[in-house]
Design a protein around this motif. Structure first.
Motif, PDB file in Angstrom:
ATOM      1  N   VAL A   1      -4.990  -1.457 -12.190  1.00  0.00           N
ATOM      2  CA  VAL A   1      -4.308  -1.599 -10.958  1.00  0.00           C
ATOM      3  C   VAL A   1      -4.415  -2.877 -10.476  1.00  0.00           C
ATOM      4  CG1 VAL A   1      -4.432  -0.988  -8.553  1.00  0.00           C
ATOM      5  CG2 VAL A   1      -4.832   0.736 -10.291  1.00  0.00           C
ATOM      6  N   GLY A   2      -3.208  -3.537 -10.270  1.00  0.00           N
ATOM      7  CA  GLY A   2      -3.474  -4.894  -9.870  1.00  0.00           C
ATOM      8  C   GLY A   2      -2.889  -4.981  -8.451  1.00  0.00           C
ATOM      9  N   GLY A   3      -3.369  -5.773  -7.475  1.00  0.00           N
ATOM     10  CA  GLY A   3      -2.822  -6.064  -6.103  1.00  0.00           C
ATOM     11  C   GLY A   3      -3.391  -4.705  -5.144  1.00  0.00           C
ATOM     12  N   VAL A   4      -2.624  -4.680  -4.200  1.00  0.00           N
ATOM     13  CA  VAL A   4      -3.097  -3.661  -3.028  1.00  0.00           C
ATOM     14  C   VAL A   4      -1.991  -2.425  -3.473  1.00  0.00           C
ATOM     15  CG1 VAL A   4      -3.321  -2.966  -0.766  1.00  0.00           C
ATOM     16  CG2 VAL A   4      -4.148  -5.326  -1.607  1.00  0.00           C
ATOM     17  N   VAL A   5      -2.854  -1.198  -3.654  1.00  0.00           N
ATOM     18  CA  VAL A   5      -2.012  -0.296  -3.884  1.00  0.00           C
ATOM     19  C   VAL A   5      -2.381   0.998  -2.941  1.00  0.00           C
ATOM     20  CG1 VAL A   5      -1.425   1.593  -5.443  1.00  0.00           C
ATOM     21  CG2 VAL A   5      -1.506  -0.785  -6.277  1.00  0.00           C
ATOM     22  N   SER A   6      -1.567   1.204  -1.927  1.00  0.00           N
ATOM     23  CA  SER A   6      -1.984   2.289  -1.053  1.00  0.00           C
ATOM     24  C   SER A   6      -2.066   3.780  -1.856  1.00  0.00           C
ATOM     25  CB  SER A   6      -0.988   2.346   0.074  1.00  0.00           C
ATOM     26  OG  SER A   6       0.259   3.048  -0.395  1.00  0.00           O
ATOM     27  N   ASP A   7      -2.896   4.623  -1.244  1.00  0.00           N
ATOM     28  CA  ASP A   7      -3.113   5.782  -2.098  1.00  0.00           C
ATOM     29  C   ASP A   7      -3.666   5.677  -3.425  1.00  0.00           C
ATOM     30  OD1 ASP A   7      -2.844   8.648  -1.803  1.00  0.00           O
ATOM     31  OD2 ASP A   7      -0.880   8.638  -2.417  1.00  0.00           O
ATOM     32  N   ARG A   8      -4.404   4.723  -3.585  1.00  0.00           N
ATOM     33  CA  ARG A   8      -4.994   4.307  -5.066  1.00  0.00           C
ATOM     34  C   ARG A   8      -5.938   5.428  -5.495  1.00  0.00           C
ATOM     35  NH1 ARG A   8      -9.115  -0.578  -5.942  1.00  0.00           N
ATOM     36  NH2 ARG A   8     -10.460   1.023  -5.048  1.00  0.00           N
ATOM     37  N   GLY A   9      -6.751   6.059  -4.337  1.00  0.00           N
ATOM     38  CA  GLY A   9      -7.594   7.078  -4.690  1.00  0.00           C
ATOM     39  C   GLY A   9      -7.228   8.230  -5.194  1.00  0.00           C
ATOM     40  N   ARG A  10      -5.929   8.441  -5.077  1.00  0.00           N
ATOM     41  CA  ARG A  10      -5.194   9.846  -5.978  1.00  0.00           C
ATOM     42  C   ARG A  10      -5.075   9.298  -7.342  1.00  0.00           C
ATOM     43  NH1 ARG A  10      -2.104  13.620  -2.003  1.00  0.00           N
ATOM     44  NH2 ARG A  10      -2.911  12.829  -0.071  1.00  0.00           N
ATOM     45  N   LEU A  11      -4.759   8.093  -7.733  1.00  0.00           N
ATOM     46  CA  LEU A  11      -4.785   7.578  -8.915  1.00  0.00           C
ATOM     47  C   LEU A  11      -5.827   8.191  -9.887  1.00  0.00           C
ATOM     48  CD1 LEU A  11      -3.037   4.206  -8.645  1.00  0.00           C
ATOM     49  CD2 LEU A  11      -1.667   6.422  -9.457  1.00  0.00           C
ATOM     50  N   GLY A  12      -6.947   8.023  -9.243  1.00  0.00           N
ATOM     51  CA  GLY A  12      -8.280   8.332  -9.717  1.00  0.00           C
ATOM     52  C   GLY A  12      -8.239   9.779 -10.298  1.00  0.00           C
ATOM     53  N   THR A  13      -7.213  10.645  -9.778  1.00  0.00           N
ATOM     54  CA  THR A  13      -7.443  12.008 -10.084  1.00  0.00           C
ATOM     55  C   THR A  13      -6.829  11.808 -11.694  1.00  0.00           C
ATOM     56  OG1 THR A  13      -5.318  12.482  -9.173  1.00  0.00           O
ATOM     57  CG2 THR A  13      -7.171  12.886  -7.894  1.00  0.00           C
ATOM     58  N   LEU A  14      -5.988  11.149 -11.981  1.00  0.00           N
ATOM     59  CA  LEU A  14      -5.178  11.006 -13.357  1.00  0.00           C
ATOM     60  C   LEU A  14      -6.148  10.298 -14.225  1.00  0.00           C
ATOM     61  CD1 LEU A  14      -1.884   9.787 -11.898  1.00  0.00           C
ATOM     62  CD2 LEU A  14      -2.596  12.025 -12.372  1.00  0.00           C
ATOM     63  N   GLY A  15      -7.128   9.827 -14.295  1.00  0.00           N
ATOM     64  CA  GLY A  15      -7.947   9.020 -14.852  1.00  0.00           C
ATOM     65  C   GLY A  15      -8.911   8.047 -14.618  1.00  0.00           C
ATOM     66  N   HIS A  16      -9.483   7.348 -15.515  1.00  0.00           N
ATOM     67  CA  HIS A  16     -10.399   6.032 -15.055  1.00  0.00           C
ATOM     68  C   HIS A  16      -9.427   4.981 -14.404  1.00  0.00           C
ATOM     69  CE1 HIS A  16     -13.996   3.482 -14.973  1.00  0.00           C
ATOM     70  NE2 HIS A  16     -13.043   2.760 -15.681  1.00  0.00           N
ATOM     71  N   VAL A  17      -9.755   4.458 -13.459  1.00  0.00           N
ATOM     72  CA  VAL A  17      -8.887   3.549 -12.650  1.00  0.00           C
ATOM     73  C   VAL A  17      -9.671   2.252 -12.902  1.00  0.00           C
ATOM     74  CG1 VAL A  17      -7.736   2.728 -10.826  1.00  0.00           C
ATOM     75  CG2 VAL A  17      -7.729   5.116 -11.366  1.00  0.00           C
ATOM     76  N   ARG A  18      -9.102   1.042 -13.172  1.00  0.00           N
ATOM     77  CA  ARG A  18      -9.872  -0.495 -13.046  1.00  0.00           C
ATOM     78  C   ARG A  18      -8.909  -1.260 -12.408  1.00  0.00           C
ATOM     79  NH1 ARG A  18     -12.777  -1.822 -18.845  1.00  0.00           N
ATOM     80  NH2 ARG A  18     -13.303   0.443 -19.393  1.00  0.00           N
ATOM     81  N   ARG A  19      -9.443  -1.951 -11.682  1.00  0.00           N
ATOM     82  CA  ARG A  19      -8.741  -2.947 -10.971  1.00  0.00           C
ATOM     83  C   ARG A  19      -8.984  -4.505 -11.781  1.00  0.00           C
ATOM     84  NH1 ARG A  19      -6.442  -3.405  -6.749  1.00  0.00           N
ATOM     85  NH2 ARG A  19      -7.481  -4.929  -5.498  1.00  0.00           N
ATOM     86  N   SER A  20      -7.789  -5.097 -11.419  1.00  0.00           N
ATOM     87  CA  SER A  20      -7.653  -6.392 -11.644  1.00  0.00           C
ATOM     88  C   SER A  20      -6.900  -7.300 -10.809  1.00  0.00           C
ATOM     89  CB  SER A  20      -7.003  -6.517 -13.280  1.00  0.00           C
ATOM     90  OG  SER A  20      -6.974  -7.888 -13.642  1.00  0.00           O
ATOM     91  N   ARG A  21      -7.231  -8.593 -10.807  1.00  0.00           N
ATOM     92  CA  ARG A  21      -6.403  -9.679 -10.062  1.00  0.00           C
ATOM     93  C   ARG A  21      -5.206  -9.734 -10.970  1.00  0.00           C
ATOM     94  NH1 ARG A  21      -9.706 -10.670  -6.298  1.00  0.00           N
ATOM     95  NH2 ARG A  21     -11.840 -11.188  -6.531  1.00  0.00           N
ATOM     96  N   GLY A  22      -4.243 -10.171  -9.886  1.00  0.00           N
ATOM     97  CA  GLY A  22      -2.910 -10.511 -10.438  1.00  0.00           C
ATOM     98  C   GLY A  22      -2.607 -11.376 -11.738  1.00  0.00           C
ATOM     99  N   SER A  23      -3.563 -12.405 -11.623  1.00  0.00           N
ATOM    100  CA  SER A  23      -3.344 -13.404 -12.670  1.00  0.00           C
ATOM    101  C   SER A  23      -4.022 -12.858 -14.077  1.00  0.00           C
ATOM    102  CB  SER A  23      -4.030 -14.727 -12.323  1.00  0.00           C
ATOM    103  OG  SER A  23      -5.374 -14.646 -11.763  1.00  0.00           O
ATOM    104  N   GLY A  24      -5.205 -11.959 -13.896  1.00  0.00           N
ATOM    105  CA  GLY A  24      -5.830 -11.529 -14.677  1.00  0.00           C
ATOM    106  C   GLY A  24      -5.477  -9.937 -15.407  1.00  0.00           C
ATOM    107  N   LEU A  25      -4.166  -9.795 -14.917  1.00  0.00           N
ATOM    108  CA  LEU A  25      -3.995  -8.300 -15.302  1.00  0.00           C
ATOM    109  C   LEU A  25      -3.260  -8.003 -16.324  1.00  0.00           C
ATOM    110  CD1 LEU A  25      -3.520  -5.592 -14.056  1.00  0.00           C
ATOM    111  CD2 LEU A  25      -1.219  -6.219 -13.196  1.00  0.00           C
ATOM    112  N   VAL A  26      -2.724  -9.145 -17.098  1.00  0.00           N
ATOM    113  CA  VAL A  26      -1.960  -9.251 -18.517  1.00  0.00           C
ATOM    114  C   VAL A  26      -3.232  -9.107 -19.383  1.00  0.00           C
ATOM    115  CG1 VAL A  26      -0.423 -10.050 -20.232  1.00  0.00           C
ATOM    116  CG2 VAL A  26       0.299 -10.106 -17.812  1.00  0.00           C
ATOM    117  N   PRO A  27      -4.023  -9.982 -19.420  1.00  0.00           N
ATOM    118  CA  PRO A  27      -5.083  -9.742 -20.507  1.00  0.00           C
ATOM    119  C   PRO A  27      -6.183  -8.631 -20.375  1.00  0.00           C
ATOM    120  CG  PRO A  27      -5.598 -11.716 -19.150  1.00  0.00           C
ATOM    121  CD  PRO A  27      -3.947 -11.254 -18.846  1.00  0.00           C
TER     122      PRO A  27
END
Length: 131
Positions: A1-27
């Motif tokens: 997940v990069g940036g501010v995502v509302s309802d991010r908590g529900r994504l956690g029900t699908l699997g492991h969620v990792r956050r990254s800053r926009g500039s580091g998202l691709v690597p």
């Protein structure tokens, strides 16, 4: 997940969620072997559409489904994300769309044979010596 995502908590029900800053998202997505990338409202000075374009242009992440949780006032006319979803969507909609993208990616991987390769790596079969 990069940036501010509302309802991010529900994504956690699908699997492991990792956050990254926009500039580091691709690597990070390439290094982690992301099954899905969700891009939300970026921090000031970061263009979400440009980050998504880099994800789609990088051979290591090009096949990874991208869900753009765009701000409600953003129309995303040139966005290369697989799905652009307004951040003003109903609760749970982001997770349902993410789940559909994950299932589609799994089906494509099974069809292409990548699923078997990933499964063998996950179980360690690829690292065991042949008898």
């Amino acid at each position: 997940v990069g940036g501010v995502v509302s309802d991010r908590g529900r994504l956690g029900t699908l699997g492991h969620v990792r956050r990254s800053r926009g500039s580091g998202l691709v690597p990070c997505a390439a290094r982690w072997g992301a099954d899905l990338v969700a891009v939300g409202r970026p921090p000031p000075g970061v263009d979400a559409v440009a980050v998504i374009a880099r994800l789609k242009d990088d051979p290591a992440t090009a096949a990874t489904p991208v869900l753009h949780a765009a701000p409600a006032d953003d129309t995303c006319p040139e966005c290369p994300a697989d799905v652009c979803l307004s951040s003003g969507s109903t609760p749970g909609q982001l997770a349902r769309v993410a789940e559909a993208l994950l299932e589609l990616a799994r089906a494509r991987a099974r069809r292409s044979g990548l699923y078997a390769a990933r499964a063998s790596l996950a179980t360690g079969a690829a690292s065991r010596p042949a008898p």
